[in-house]
Design an enzyme around this catalytic site. Structure first.
Site, PDB file in Angstrom:
ATOM      1  N   ASN A 108      38.509  28.916  37.862  1.00  0.00           N
ATOM      2  CA  ASN A 108      39.896  29.132  37.452  1.00  0.00           C
ATOM      3  C   ASN A 108      40.799  28.342  38.389  1.00  0.00           C
ATOM      4  O   ASN A 108      40.449  28.088  39.538  1.00  0.00           O
ATOM      5  CB  ASN A 108      40.246  30.620  37.532  1.00  0.00           C
ATOM      6  CG  ASN A 108      41.664  30.898  37.059  1.00  0.00           C
ATOM      7  OD1 ASN A 108      42.103  30.362  36.043  1.00  0.00           O
ATOM      8  ND2 ASN A 108      42.391  31.729  37.801  1.00  0.00           N
ATOM      9  N   HIS A 110      44.667  28.449  40.042  1.00  0.00           N
ATOM     10  CA  HIS A 110      45.744  29.404  40.305  1.00  0.00           C
ATOM     11  C   HIS A 110      46.874  28.688  41.052  1.00  0.00           C
ATOM     12  O   HIS A 110      46.608  27.929  41.991  1.00  0.00           O
ATOM     13  CB  HIS A 110      45.215  30.569  41.149  1.00  0.00           C
ATOM     14  CG  HIS A 110      46.245  31.621  41.405  1.00  0.00           C
ATOM     15  ND1 HIS A 110      46.685  32.486  40.425  1.00  0.00           N
ATOM     16  CD2 HIS A 110      46.934  31.948  42.533  1.00  0.00           C
ATOM     17  CE1 HIS A 110      47.588  33.302  40.934  1.00  0.00           C
ATOM     18  NE2 HIS A 110      47.768  32.998  42.208  1.00  0.00           N
ATOM     19  N   SER A 137      45.131  26.280  43.818  1.00  0.00           N
ATOM     20  CA  SER A 137      43.760  26.517  44.280  1.00  0.00           C
ATOM     21  C   SER A 137      42.832  26.597  43.078  1.00  0.00           C
ATOM     22  O   SER A 137      43.184  27.173  42.046  1.00  0.00           O
ATOM     23  CB  SER A 137      43.659  27.835  45.057  1.00  0.00           C
ATOM     24  OG  SER A 137      44.603  27.922  46.092  1.00  0.00           O
ATOM     25  N   ASP A 146      41.824  36.795  40.908  1.00  0.00           N
ATOM     26  CA  ASP A 146      42.169  35.694  41.822  1.00  0.00           C
ATOM     27  C   ASP A 146      41.531  35.852  43.205  1.00  0.00           C
ATOM     28  O   ASP A 146      42.132  35.505  44.227  1.00  0.00           O
ATOM     29  CB  ASP A 146      43.692  35.571  41.979  1.00  0.00           C
ATOM     30  CG  ASP A 146      44.394  35.297  40.661  1.00  0.00           C
ATOM     31  OD1 ASP A 146      43.783  34.650  39.804  1.00  0.00           O
ATOM     32  OD2 ASP A 146      45.538  35.753  40.491  1.00  0.00           O
TER      33      ASP A 146
END
Length: 317
Positions: A108, A110, A137, A146
């Site tokens: 992912n 972020h 990030s 996260d």
């Protein structure tokens, strides 16, 4: 080179998805995009991906519980033969079961310098805190929001008079640079000889009295007081193959394995006539538990009886 198959999940316009997709078209990219899927059938990013010839899937999450919807998405990912999942503006909290099924293979991006500012409103929070930098990030996805291991970051300076919108615009440029690079490095490691050797070394040397020594021009692993039980090869005989060589129980098992799965198993040069079997490591989706089992089995065929007896006794308990 066999490319890693990546599926991308989006919820909106898909700007990071397009950055990943166009990077995949570069000649040296180690991945290809096999599916773009969304929880919004009308997400603009789906139309963009379809225009680029990528398979798409859209399904609304409305009226479905989290696990049921995630099961639908998981079916699509597996039907596309995806090996990795990249979340790119996917605005859904994932079920624990879905995360577990893709553990270690889902990334992912972020918009903050994690572990700072998990969740939403990251830019406004960074400005309000008086931070000198915001940023982005890329991290592995875990069950906690996260919170997975960070794989890469880019800091972006917060200028005087910065607003959340102006900072978001510049961080988006950073995201488009960072995500394709990190994804390529991450999926490419399972085709990188140094990384693969490190994984094999870790598993082999975890076995009792195992040691490493170069043999026949390749890293080899043997049992103290015993024989070699594994070799790591990387294009050793100019065959273009990265593989793990281990002992089979005999010629019959060797032939059966190769006949059953010729894409995974092969008869290695020189050691093949002595009932060794080659297992390919360069196809990007290695089952490391299966490889650990092979190393253990080969170790038992090579270790002195005093060690195997001790393990047999320990196994009884």
């Amino acid at each position: 080179m066999t490319k890693a198959k990546v599926a991308i999940l989006i919820s909106g316009r898909g700007s990071n998805m397009m950055a990943l997709l166009y990077a995949s078209r570069l000649p040296d990219s180690p991945y290809e995009v096999v599916l773009v899927a969304s929880n919004d059938p009308d997400a603009p990013g789906l139309a963009l991906a379809a225009a680029e010839g990528v398979s798409t899937f859209g399904h609304s999450h409305k009226g479905l519980d989290r696990a049921s919807f995630d099961a639908i998405m998981d079916d699509q990912l597996r039907a596309a033969q995806a090996e990795y999942v990249a979340l790119a503006g996917y605005m859904r909290i994932l079920s624990a079961g879905f995360v577990a099924r893709w553990e270690g293979r889902m990334l992912n991006i972020h918009p903050s310098l994690l572990p700072r500012y998990k969740g939403l409103d990251t830019h406004a929070r960074a400005i309000a805190a008086g931070d000198s930098h915001g940023g982005c990030s890329v991290h592995l996805v875990t069950a906690e929001l996260d919170d997975g291991p960070v794989l890469g970051q880019i800091p972006v300076t917060i200028t005087p008079g910065e607003t959340a919108d102006s900072l978001a615009t510049r961080i988006m440029f950073a995201e488009h640079q960072l995500y394709p690079k990190v994804l390529a490095e991450f999926v490419g490691r399972e085709r990188n000889p140094d990384w693969l050797l490190g994984k094999v070394r870790e598993l082999a040397l975890a076995l009792p009295d195992a040691e490493e020594k170069a043999s026949h021009g390749s890293p080899g692993f043997f049992v103290t007081g015993g024989k070699f039980f594994a070799y790591f090869t990387a294009n050793h005989h100019q065959d273009g193959t990265i593989g793990l060589l281990v002992k089979a129980s005999g010629a019959e098992e060797q032939a059966m394995l190769i006949d059953r799965d010729p894409d995974l198993y092969y008869r290695p040069a020189y050691l093949g006539p002595f009932n060794w079997i080659g297992i390919r490591l360069d196809q990007g989706n290695n089952d490391w538990e299966h490889l650990a089992e092979w190393l253990s089995k080969s170790w038992r065929l090579s270790a002195p009886k005093r060690l195997t007896k001790m393990l047999d006794i320990a196994d009884e308990f």
